[in-house]
Design a protein around this motif. Structure first.
Motif, PDB file in Angstrom:
ATOM      1  N   THR A 244     -11.159  -8.992   3.673  1.00  0.00           N
ATOM      2  CA  THR A 244     -10.697  -8.040   4.921  1.00  0.00           C
ATOM      3  C   THR A 244     -11.700  -7.039   4.857  1.00  0.00           C
ATOM      4  O   THR A 244     -12.285  -6.424   4.150  1.00  0.00           O
ATOM      5  CB  THR A 244      -9.378  -7.934   4.895  1.00  0.00           C
ATOM      6  N   THR A 245     -11.487  -6.143   6.098  1.00  0.00           N
ATOM      7  CA  THR A 245     -11.919  -4.922   6.269  1.00  0.00           C
ATOM      8  C   THR A 245     -10.726  -3.914   6.609  1.00  0.00           C
ATOM      9  O   THR A 245     -10.075  -4.310   7.428  1.00  0.00           O
ATOM     10  CB  THR A 245     -13.083  -4.577   7.229  1.00  0.00           C
ATOM     11  N   VAL A 246     -10.508  -3.102   5.440  1.00  0.00           N
ATOM     12  CA  VAL A 246      -9.451  -2.066   5.680  1.00  0.00           C
ATOM     13  C   VAL A 246     -10.119  -0.689   6.362  1.00  0.00           C
ATOM     14  O   VAL A 246     -11.061  -0.232   5.918  1.00  0.00           O
ATOM     15  CB  VAL A 246      -8.671  -1.782   4.536  1.00  0.00           C
ATOM     16  N   ILE A 253      -4.156   3.306   4.890  1.00  0.00           N
ATOM     17  CA  ILE A 253      -4.680   1.958   5.708  1.00  0.00           C
ATOM     18  C   ILE A 253      -4.049   2.066   6.919  1.00  0.00           C
ATOM     19  O   ILE A 253      -2.727   1.725   7.225  1.00  0.00           O
ATOM     20  CB  ILE A 253      -4.407   0.651   4.825  1.00  0.00           C
ATOM     21  N   VAL A 256      -6.106  -3.352   9.252  1.00  0.00           N
ATOM     22  CA  VAL A 256      -6.618  -4.638   8.531  1.00  0.00           C
ATOM     23  C   VAL A 256      -7.339  -5.233   9.559  1.00  0.00           C
ATOM     24  O   VAL A 256      -6.479  -5.874  10.642  1.00  0.00           O
ATOM     25  CB  VAL A 256      -5.780  -5.311   7.593  1.00  0.00           C
ATOM     26  N   CYS A 274      -1.942 -10.686   5.535  1.00  0.00           N
ATOM     27  CA  CYS A 274      -2.868  -9.881   5.157  1.00  0.00           C
ATOM     28  C   CYS A 274      -3.128  -8.802   6.349  1.00  0.00           C
ATOM     29  O   CYS A 274      -3.216  -7.575   5.924  1.00  0.00           O
ATOM     30  CB  CYS A 274      -4.222 -10.547   4.776  1.00  0.00           C
ATOM     31  N   ARG A 275      -3.095  -9.064   7.587  1.00  0.00           N
ATOM     32  CA  ARG A 275      -3.435  -8.203   8.534  1.00  0.00           C
ATOM     33  C   ARG A 275      -2.287  -7.229   8.760  1.00  0.00           C
ATOM     34  O   ARG A 275      -2.665  -6.151   9.299  1.00  0.00           O
ATOM     35  CB  ARG A 275      -3.804  -8.844   9.974  1.00  0.00           C
ATOM     36  N   LYS A 279      -0.285  -2.892   4.271  1.00  0.00           N
ATOM     37  CA  LYS A 279      -0.998  -1.631   4.595  1.00  0.00           C
ATOM     38  C   LYS A 279      -1.072  -0.508   3.529  1.00  0.00           C
ATOM     39  O   LYS A 279      -1.495   0.468   3.703  1.00  0.00           O
ATOM     40  CB  LYS A 279      -0.284  -0.963   5.646  1.00  0.00           C
ATOM     41  N   TRP A 284      -4.396  -4.066  -2.258  1.00  0.00           N
ATOM     42  CA  TRP A 284      -5.975  -4.452  -2.172  1.00  0.00           C
ATOM     43  C   TRP A 284      -6.956  -3.944  -3.136  1.00  0.00           C
ATOM     44  O   TRP A 284      -6.810  -3.227  -3.812  1.00  0.00           O
ATOM     45  CB  TRP A 284      -6.478  -3.861  -0.804  1.00  0.00           C
TER      46      TRP A 284
END
Length: 343
Positions: A244-246, A253, A256, A274-275, A279, A284
């Protein structure tokens, strides 16, 4: 097969579309696309943003195609010659399509969470008209709750149908789609069902505008205030890559997302766990800052971007004259006497 786009030639495999060939070449000649998505089968051909002019059909039939063609669904032929950004006819058509998409679109950019990474913003910046000729009342829809994680703003929707195709191709129980016809067409669940499947969050990533946004990130921050980092975790959900990109604000965070390429398409889809549920930074493995390959407001002054060193000789520019005078004025040669006190 050999295809030429705006004077640049490339060899492609049979079955390659003009848009795919243009992306292989890269640069400014790549047509914009609001509905095509390379990861979704059957996407494209709806928004008409990617229109191009085919000046030569092929070596076998060199006649030009009389109409502008949608590059995302038009296949390449050997010897084909295409005009994209170099064609005034194409530029005028893209301006018209942009104006059409903005007819019913509200001026929500100041409050929209998609601002700063919106494909429609980029399209209107390049092809939009600062003045509107539309005098009729805009189409509006009543707010609808489609679930605990996704916020639907139907007034912003351009009916690209990416979200419908994501649900069709990633899940077995799609409960939403395009309802009604013509000007009344809209995305809805039809019987007020909540969209709660495990991959529904990918609807947010594929939406090119602010019609589908993350409720957990709603009104928290502007995207350009966040620092994006590539991260991964060992996800046990079948079909989720865990990459992912956080988006971080300080040590927090805030959201996501899936990792996206330079055309804003996710590399691999991720699950809702995950999304939405992870957080915490400790959940991660942070790989490093995400690099942006496409110019955007997020990329401005990003420390991963290569910047030229700037040298400013301020004093010399302000105090033009002999060097000896400049030293006297700047008091560089006058010793500081700390014994003198001002009464």
């Amino acid at each position: 097969m050999k295809v030429t786009i705006d004077g640049q030639s490339i060899d492609v495999e049979p079955g390659t579309t003009i848009l795919q060939a243009a992306r292989m070449i890269g640069g400014d000649l790549v047509p914009p696309a609001m509905c095509y998505y390379s990861k979704l089968k059957g996407s494209g051909g709806k928004c008409r943003c990617c229109l191009v002019e085919v000046s030569k059909g092929s070596e076998a039939d060199p006649r030009p195609m009389p109409k502008l063609m949608a590059s995302c669904v038009t296949g390449c032929m050997d010897g084909m010659e295409v005009n994209s950004k170099s064609s005034a006819r194409v530029t005028e058509a893209r301006k018209s399509v942009t104006e059409f998409l903005l007819i019913n679109h509200p001026l929500d950019c100041p409050i929209c969470d998609q601002a700063g990474e919106c494909d429609l913003q980029n399209l209107s910046f390049e092809h939009g008209n600062p003045k509107s000729r539309f005098i009729e009342e805009k189409r509006t829809f009543e707010p609808e709750d489609i679930g605990p994680n996704i916020q639907l703003h139907m007034n912003r929707c351009i009916l690209c149908q990416r979200c419908v195709q994501v649900a069709d191709q990633l899940t077995d129980n799609r409960v939403h789609g395009v309802l009604d016809r013509g000007d009344h067409a809209n995305i809805s669940t039809g019987i007020s069902k909540a969209i709660d499947n495990e991959f529904s969050g990918n609807m947010i990533d594929v939406c090119p505008v602010g019609a589908l946004t993350d409720k957990t990130f709603r009104f928290k921050s502007r995207v350009w205030f966040n620092k994006p980092y590539n991260a991964h975790r060992e996800c046990t959900t079948p079909g989720c890559c865990g990459k992912t990109t956080v988006w971080m604000f300080g040590g927090e965070i805030q959201r996501v997302t899936g990792r996206k390429d330079e055309y804003h398409e996710v590399e691999e889809f991720i699950c809702n766990s995950c999304r939405f549920d992870h957080k915490d930074v400790n959940d991660w493995v942070i790989e490093g800052p995400r690099e942006f390959e496409k110019d955007s407001v997020i990329n401005q002054n990003n420390y991963t971007q290569k910047l030229e060193k700037v040298q400013i000789d301020t004093e010399k520019n302000i105090l033009m004259g002999r060097d000896i005078d400049r030293k006297k004025i700047s008091m560089a040669e006058i010793p500081l006497n700390t014994n003198n006190k001002i009464s």
